[in-house]
Design an enzyme around this catalytic site. Structure first.
Site, short mmCIF file in Angstrom:
data_model
loop_
_atom_site.label_atom_id
_atom_site.label_comp_id
_atom_site.label_asym_id
_atom_site.label_seq_id
_atom_site.Cartn_x
_atom_site.Cartn_y
_atom_site.Cartn_z
N LYS A 146 0.82 -1.21 0.00
CA LYS A 146 0.00 0.00 0.00
C LYS A 146 0.86 1.26 0.00
O LYS A 146 0.49 2.28 -0.59
CB LYS A 146 -0.97 -0.02 1.18
CG LYS A 146 -0.34 -0.05 2.56
CD LYS A 146 -0.38 1.28 3.24
CE LYS A 146 0.14 1.17 4.65
NZ LYS A 146 0.34 2.47 5.30
N THR A 147 2.02 1.22 0.65
CA THR A 147 2.88 2.41 0.66
C THR A 147 3.40 2.71 -0.74
O THR A 147 3.45 3.88 -1.17
CB THR A 147 4.07 2.22 1.63
OG1 THR A 147 3.56 1.92 2.93
CG2 THR A 147 4.92 3.46 1.69
N ASP A 155 -3.22 8.19 4.69
CA ASP A 155 -2.68 6.86 4.96
C ASP A 155 -3.29 6.31 6.25
O ASP A 155 -3.66 7.07 7.16
CB ASP A 155 -1.16 6.95 5.11
CG ASP A 155 -0.49 5.58 5.11
OD1 ASP A 155 -1.14 4.58 4.72
OD2 ASP A 155 0.69 5.51 5.51
N GLU A 156 -3.42 4.99 6.36
CA GLU A 156 -3.94 4.31 7.56
C GLU A 156 -5.28 4.89 8.00
O GLU A 156 -5.50 5.23 9.17
CB GLU A 156 -2.92 4.41 8.71
CG GLU A 156 -1.54 3.87 8.39
CD GLU A 156 -1.47 2.35 8.36
OE1 GLU A 156 -2.54 1.69 8.43
OE2 GLU A 156 -0.36 1.81 8.25
N GLN A 207 -7.24 -4.25 10.05
CA GLN A 207 -6.10 -3.90 10.90
C GLN A 207 -6.40 -2.69 11.78
O GLN A 207 -5.47 -2.00 12.22
CB GLN A 207 -4.85 -3.64 10.04
CG GLN A 207 -4.37 -4.86 9.29
CD GLN A 207 -3.03 -4.63 8.62
OE1 GLN A 207 -1.98 -4.55 9.26
NE2 GLN A 207 -3.04 -4.50 7.30
N ARG A 219 2.35 -10.75 10.55
CA ARG A 219 3.70 -10.20 10.70
C ARG A 219 4.75 -11.21 10.23
O ARG A 219 5.90 -10.84 10.01
CB ARG A 219 4.01 -9.86 12.17
CG ARG A 219 3.14 -8.81 12.84
CD ARG A 219 2.99 -7.56 12.05
NE ARG A 219 1.79 -7.62 11.22
CZ ARG A 219 1.53 -6.82 10.20
NH1 ARG A 219 2.41 -5.92 9.84
NH2 ARG A 219 0.41 -6.92 9.51
#
Length: 764
Positions: A42-43, A230-231, A261, A612
């Site tokens: 996504k970044t 973002d986020e 998330q 993770r």
């Protein structure tokens, strides 16, 4: 002959993108939700979109608003765009965190909320000092109504976008018997008088300005041709309202996030913001990033199997082309059942040593826990076997201030001449000994060349300090002498419980009624168990001294130990997920207070934890665990039962393995079926106890429900059935059931909840 038409050269920032990422970049007009799963790049998509807008001249850098949650994320975005575009990326004044961007906007409009452009931004210490003044000025006892508690409430109100006038009566009741709203207003008045803001004000003041000054709002709406966030799943209500106002005119708002998330509700995040994006912006386009570049197929399938049990989600399916060198899907998610916490630490240590022999470095390994107190067993074990580790997000166990306070009490008992230990505990907790009194003890110690403890014993027979200080000091000296006598008669593990109780240290933490204080109590509850392995108090103290001196990390790096919350955004080759038992994970406290919504957030936390891992995810659960100083028996977490069986390799002492767990959960029903009403226990618990299915050794049946008792405290004698009490979060209610330190209370506004007695006060 005509020349062939030149084909346009594709910008370099587009070349490495997959089709959905490319779609997210090229869809420049209108509202866009990029639903980006864990590890889906996504970044890369977000920074490529920002670069594309600048490269194609759709907007100048100064006409773009791009907000993130951390300075690190903002810095990374700026650097990536700079590498892609070179000098074209210069001059992005509105790329930064929410607070940084809001502060820049507020300085340009400060006079509209009664401030000057050079206002000061207070840090936490200054904020607490100012709140203490406000509380005292209102004639309230700051010890009963701590400034830290009020700070937490005000921060929550500001996160919701509430000015003092907008605080509801129910919310105001949560502090000082209804004075919360007035204290908030007084605090804001003092801030203006000082030409100051706290962090919450930066966004709140701008929100007020945008709502009440149409010209300012239209100016920013005209300026910001594109808005990127973002986020987005981590935004609170205030941030959501701020963004919605700025985006209403052009509606060129692109938000990137993952509803699966969203794990920060405790600091104000509202998952509903991302879930209702299409309602807020009709016609919005949704692009799903589902190709994962991090984890193996087994890991992704396991995480997807767990999160699929949540109801409130937009839905997506992660997939990957990654395979092991042999073309397989890699190792299945391993589930290991152990007897207790220390065995869990031993087993993880053995697994790590085995991986190291296979060539894996320590830096590629992480242990993720639900609560900070769980690190103690791993730290003790790793120190014993010489395995290097680092604790992220907090100090190592014996370096935490509250644990060092406990050690100082034990040190002065064991060694009367330990002046440093006496200095640490003489006024901790507060005993009314001011700087002058403590200074007099130091002067006598230096003048007569005697230990501080001896100087304290002598000074109480003089008039060197006030009569009040003499009384407090005499009590402390007598207690130390009595504890020293007791130390030869009772187990030292029991001694520390008595000392922390009788010194007032436990009461001090319980009175704070904060999440941080609760975590410190959990930490302190681990100390007696750690002491049990040593025959004498002296041996234990020597061990801790050696532990605190051991802090070397060699070339092979160190294993990372951290909470799941702190691990978000990180990845490791191998991840150990410890403590997957009901009551630990999902957290019993969260379920008691938050019901179904809390359970869904705990499940999202499980999803984050599993994702993770790149190659190996190992989940552990213990049949017994010591919580708040009490051994409790446990059943595996419901999240273990939700793992898809075909992607799990279950190695456990629990009878029957994963298949039986699922059958048992099905037969029991949900033990927390009524948790949304706050009871914390449904009929499933009684059925579980009756079934007696959870065995670890032949003939030993574990209790299906763990009962945790608050460390170092007995049930309160001043609380009875039917009594009216007050809780900081839930307000006033009546006690319906009492079970040790746990109360079931029917609250007037919040319904029935299950809480610890230390978190309530007797109502009027």
């Amino acid at each position: 002959m005509t020349e062939p038409a030149l084909q346009p050269v594709e910008p370099p920032y587009l070349r490495a993108l997959n089709p959905p990422q490319r779609e997210a970049v090229l869809t420049t007009e209108g509202p866009l939700l990029v639903l980006a799963g864990a590890g889906t790049g996504k970044t890369a998509a977000l920074t490529a979109r920002l670069a594309h807008i600048i490269y194609t001249r759709l907007a100048w850098p100064s006409e773009i608003l791009a907000v993130t949650f951390t300075n690190k994320a903002a810095r990374e975005m700026r650097e990536r765009v700079g590498r892609a575009l070179g000098g074209m990326a210069e001059g992005m004044p509105f790329l930064g965190t929410f607070h940084a961007v809001a502060a820049r906007m507020l300085r340009a409009n400060a006079e509209l909320v009664g401030l000057k452009a050079n206002f000061t931004i207070l840090d936490t210490d200054d904020q607490l000092r100012l709140l203490k003044q406000v509380i005292t000025a209102a004639g309230l006892d700051e010890k009963r109504w701590p400034s830290r508690q009020l700070a937490g409430l005000i921060d929550r109100w500001k996160n919701r976008g509430w000015t003092p006038a907008e605080v509801t009566p129910d919310e105001g009741e949560q502090f000082a018997n209804g004075k919360g709203q007035a204290l908030y207003a007084a605090y804001q008045d003092r801030l203006r008088a000082l030409n100051a803001c706290d962090f919450g004000d930066l966004l709140l003041h701008m929100l007020v300005i945008l709502k009440t000054h149409r010209d300012v709002l239209e100016g920013y709406q005209k300026r910001f041709k594109y808005i990127l966030v973002d986020e987005y799943q981590d935004t609170n209500t205030g941030q959501y309202l701020w963004l919605r106002l700025l985006a209403q005119a052009r509606k060129n708002l692109c938000v990137v996030g993952d509803d699966d998330q969203s794990i920060y509700s405790w600091r104000g995040a509202e998952v509903a913001n991302i879930l209702r994006f299409e309602q807020d912006f009709p016609g919005a386009k949704i692009v799903r990033l589902e190709q994962n570049y991090r984890s193996t197929p087994h890991i992704l399938a396991a995480a997807s199997g767990v999160i699929a049990n949540n109801g409130g989600r937009l839905g997506k399916t992660l997939w990957t082309e990654q395979r092991e060198d042999d073309g397989s899907e890699g190792a299945k998610v391993k589930v290991i059942g152990v007897w207790d916490g220390p065995e869990e630490a031993r087993r993880v240590g053995e697994e790590i040593e085995s991986l190291q022999r296979e060539g894996l470095t320590f830096d590629e390994i992480a242990i993720l826990v639900r609560a900070q107190y769980q690190t103690a067993d791993f730290e003790e074990r790793f120190i014993r076997i010489g395995l290097p580790y680092r604790v992220i997000g907090n100090r190592r166990f014996w370096e935490r201030a509250h644990n060092r306070d406990a050690l100082a009490y034990l040190r002065i008992i064991h060694q009367p001449s330990d002046g440093l230990a006496f200095e640490r505990i003489v006024n901790t907790p507060k005993r009314g000994l001011g700087d002058k009194s403590v200074g007099a003890i130091f002067r006598l110690s230096r003048a007569d060349d005697i230990p501080l403890g001896v100087a304290a014993e002598r000074i109480i027979d003089t008039d060197e300090i006030s009569s009040k200080a003499r009384g407090s000091l005499a009590k402390l000296v007598a207690e130390i002498r009595r504890w020293r006598d007791m130390s030869s008669e009772i187990p030292h593990a029991e001694l520390v419980r008595i000392v922390l109780d009788e010194s007032g240290y436990t009461d001090m933490l319980q009175a704070q009624k904060t999440v941080e204080a609760s975590g410190r109590l959990e930490d302190l509850s681990q100390i007696p168990r750690l002491m049990e392995e040593y025959e004498t108090l002296g041996e234990f103290l020597e061990h801790v001294s050696l532990v605190m001196d051991s802090d070397s990390v060699g070339e092979e790096g160190a294993v990372t130990i951290m909470t799941i919350h702190a691990a978000k955004g990180l990845e490791f080759d191998t991840v150990f997920l410890a403590g997957w038992e009901e009551g630990v994970f999902p957290s019993q406290r969260s379920l008691d207070e938050g019901g179904t919504s809390a359970l869904e957030e705990e499940r999202r936390l499980a999803y984050v934890a599993i994702t993770r891992a790149r190659r190996r995810a190992i989940i552990l659960h213990a049949a017994n665990r010591r919580i708040y100083g009490q051994w409790t028996s446990s059943i595996p977490s419901r999240f273990v039962g939700e793992l898809p069986e075909e992607h799990v390799d279950a190695e456990t002492t629990m009878t029957g393995g994963a298949s039986l767990w699922r059958a048992q959960w099905s037969e029991m029903g949900d033990p927390f079926a009524h948790v949304e009403r706050g009871t914390g226990r449904g009929p499933g618990w009684q059925r579980a106890a009756a079934l007696g299915k959870f065995e670890t050794v032949p003939g030993r049946v574990l209790e299906a429900r763990a009962s945790a008792v608050s460390f170092g405290s007995k049930p309160r004698s001043d609380i009875a059935l039917g009594q009216r009490v007050f809780h900081e979060k839930f307000g006033y209610g009546r006690v319906e059931e009492i079970e040790g330190n746990k109360l079931e209370i029917e609250f007037e506004k919040a319904g029935r909840k299950r809480v610890l007695d230390s978190f309530v006060t007797v109502g009027d």
